[in-house]
Design an enzyme around this catalytic site. Structure first.
Site, PDB file in Angstrom:
ATOM      1  N   ASP A 169      42.717  26.677  32.501  1.00 59.82           N
ATOM      2  CA  ASP A 169      43.672  25.904  33.307  1.00 59.82           C
ATOM      3  C   ASP A 169      44.928  26.725  33.586  1.00 59.82           C
ATOM      4  O   ASP A 169      45.420  26.785  34.711  1.00 59.82           O
ATOM      5  CB  ASP A 169      43.993  24.533  32.674  1.00 59.82           C
ATOM      6  N   ASP A 208      32.788  30.702  38.400  1.00 61.74           N
ATOM      7  CA  ASP A 208      32.500  30.158  39.725  1.00 61.74           C
ATOM      8  C   ASP A 208      33.790  29.595  40.337  1.00 61.74           C
ATOM      9  O   ASP A 208      34.145  29.895  41.491  1.00 61.74           O
ATOM     10  CB  ASP A 208      31.433  29.062  39.585  1.00 61.74           C
ATOM     11  N   TYR A 263      25.107  25.914  33.627  1.00 66.08           N
ATOM     12  CA  TYR A 263      24.266  26.007  34.811  1.00 66.08           C
ATOM     13  C   TYR A 263      22.774  26.113  34.504  1.00 66.08           C
ATOM     14  O   TYR A 263      21.963  26.304  35.403  1.00 66.08           O
ATOM     15  CB  TYR A 263      24.686  27.226  35.657  1.00 66.08           C
ATOM     16  N   LYS A 272      38.254  28.105  27.399  1.00 68.41           N
ATOM     17  CA  LYS A 272      38.976  26.862  27.088  1.00 68.41           C
ATOM     18  C   LYS A 272      38.711  26.592  25.604  1.00 68.41           C
ATOM     19  O   LYS A 272      38.182  25.547  25.224  1.00 68.41           O
ATOM     20  CB  LYS A 272      38.440  25.740  27.997  1.00 68.41           C
ATOM     21  N   ASP A 304      36.631  31.336  43.581  1.00 74.06           N
ATOM     22  CA  ASP A 304      37.010  30.739  44.872  1.00 74.06           C
ATOM     23  C   ASP A 304      38.534  30.785  45.018  1.00 74.06           C
ATOM     24  O   ASP A 304      39.069  31.080  46.091  1.00 74.06           O
ATOM     25  CB  ASP A 304      36.512  29.283  44.978  1.00 74.06           C
TER      26      ASP A 304
HETATM   27  C1  LIG Z   1      25.885  26.979  44.629  1.00 68.99           C
HETATM   28  C2  LIG Z   1      26.112  27.503  43.248  1.00 68.99           C
HETATM   29  C3  LIG Z   1      24.803  27.497  42.505  1.00 68.99           C
HETATM   30  C4  LIG Z   1      26.640  28.865  43.240  1.00 68.99           C
HETATM   31  C5  LIG Z   1      28.071  29.100  43.520  1.00 68.99           C
HETATM   32  O1  LIG Z   1      28.875  28.302  43.918  1.00 68.99           O
HETATM   33  C6  LIG Z   1      28.491  30.460  43.267  1.00 68.99           C
HETATM   34  O2  LIG Z   1      27.734  31.253  42.721  1.00 68.99           O
HETATM   35  O3  LIG Z   1      29.645  30.785  43.589  1.00 68.99           O
HETATM   36 MG   LIG Z   2      30.911  29.212  43.952  1.00 67.27          MG
END
Ligand SMILES: CC(C)CC(=O)C(=O)O
Ligand SMILES: [Mg+2]
Ligand SMILES: NC(=O)C1=CN([C@@H]2O[C@H](COP(=O)(O)OP(=O)(O)OC[C@H]3O[C@@H](n4cnc5c(N)ncnc54)[C@H](O)[C@@H]3O)[C@@H](O)[C@H]2O)C=CC1
Length: 346
Positions: A219, A243, A135, A186, A247
């Site tokens: 994975d 990241d 990033y 990984k 989610d």
């Molecule tokens: C938009 C990204 C820079 C950040 C992201 O998805 C996150 O930090 O969860």
């Molecule tokens: Mg995110």
């Protein structure tokens, strides 16, 4: 403990304003009367970018430095090319304020729906590295726009950066009842970065003999997050993997609408920033459909970070009670915020 909180508020784009309004409402309800809350709102995001071409100026950064903490909604809008605000504002701020510990707890509360079979026990924390990995913007493109274009996006991993976040994760694991830390990477393919992470992890482990450790490829980690999430206590991982898996972690433990996060600068040199895990959700923006719970729980993380443990716990209890009784009838963003504020104040 300071009896004054000088908070920077950045609603941002999409649903950001909607959820931050509710987060502030609950924050005000939680604070004792003798705590003075001062807020300053900043207009970073798409609107300002269109008006001025700016994302985050040096002056902005200096102003933000003066706050005790930052509450962010979300940044990113379809009217701005992808990455301009995400990189130019969000990542820039995380890097400049050295938010190297990106803390993302996942807890499936009683009565909360999950797509997983049964009602598995889910209670883990992801410690995501926040300032390195792929990033950092270390890359480039040659022969752009041609059929022979080549693009690179280099993952940056320093021994310094990996060690400090791994050490933080070990300390967090040590402080939890189960005392277990899983490294997710990984290293079978990303040999250079993977071996640095693995070696540092194994070295730091020697200082924490009470912490049980294991290693899982990213994975496979996505399998276990769905089939056996109870195996996780604390996870430490790099910026990109963290990241993605957070989610997924959100999706199995109550949904993206309840997933909170903190971008922590542990030394306190710069203000830490608290924000929901989700983005600006343009698909539901302006419709009152966004769940503000993730922002409210991020407010709880913010309060705990500033030393207001009792107030943080009260917010978390209010959320747990609200989620437990939520049922299936849809409520608006404001209705959820009101209900949480009433519980917290009550
Ligand atoms: C938009 C990204 C820079 C950040 C992201 O998805 C996150 O930090 O969860
Ligand atoms: Mg995110
Ligand atoms: N920290 C930040 O500011 C982040 C910003 N983004 C940006 O946000 C924009 C949208 O990104 P997406 O990939 O669509 O991710 P997103 O997280 O905004 O949305 C993904 C899905 O989750 C739903 N969702 C998100 N928050 C919700 C909430 N509070 N309540 C109910 N449903 C919710 C959305 O409606 C959508 O279906 C992009 O510009 C992206 O770069 C994405 C992630 C983090």
């Amino acid at each position: 403990m300071s009896r004054r909180i000088n908070l920077a508020v950045i609603p941002g784009d999409g649903i950001g304003q909607e959820v931050v309004t509710q987060g502030l409402k609950v924050l005000r309800a939680a604070l004792p009367q003798d705590v003075k809350l001062e807020t300053q709102e900043y207009d970073f995001g798409a609107k300002r970018y269109h008006a001025t071409g700016e994302t985050l100026t040096d002056t902005d950064v200096e102003q933000l430095k003066g706050h005790d903490a930052i509450l962010l909604g979300a940044i990113g809008d379809p009217s701005v090319p992808s990455g301009v605000l995400e990189r130019g504002f969000l990542l820039k701020l995380r890097f400049l304020f050295d938010h190297h510990v990106n803390l993302r707890p996942s807890k499936l509360l009683p009565g909360v729906a999950t797509p997983l079979a049964g009602q598995p026990e889910i209670d883990f924390v992801v410690v995501r590295e926040g300032t390195e990995g792929p990033y950092t913007g270390n890359g480039g493109t040659i022969r752009k726009g041609t059929p022979h274009e080549v693009a690179t996006e280099v993952s940056v991993n320093t021994a310094f950066g990996v060690e400090r976040v791994v050490r933080d994760a070990f300390a967090r694991a040590q402080a939890r009842p189960r005392k277990k830390l899983t490294l997710v990477h990984k290293n079978n393919v990303l040999a250079f970065a993977g071996h640095l992470w693995t070696n540092v992890f194994n070295e730091v482990a020697k200082e924490f003999p009470e912490v049980t450790t294991d290693y899982i490829h990213v994975d496979a980690a996505t399998i276990y997050l769905v089939t056996d999430p109870g195996r996780f206590d604390v996870i430490v991982t790099d910026n990109l993997f963290g990241d993605i898996i957070t989610d997924l972690a959100a999706a199995v433990s109550g949904g993206i609408g309840v997933a909170a996060s903190g971008n922590i600068n542990p030394s306190g040199e710069f203000p830490s920033m608290f924000e929901p895990v989700h983005g600006s959700a343009p698909d539901i923006a302006g419709q009152g459909k966004a769940d503000p719970t993730a922002t409210v729980l991020s407010v709880a993380l913010l309060l705990r970070h500033l030393g207001y443990e009792a107030e943080a716990a009260r917010i978390e209890e209010a959320v747990a009670a609200d989620l437990g009784e939520r049922g299936t009838a849809p409520r608006t963003t404001e209705e959820i915020g009101d209900a949480l504020a009433v519980r917290v104040a009550g």
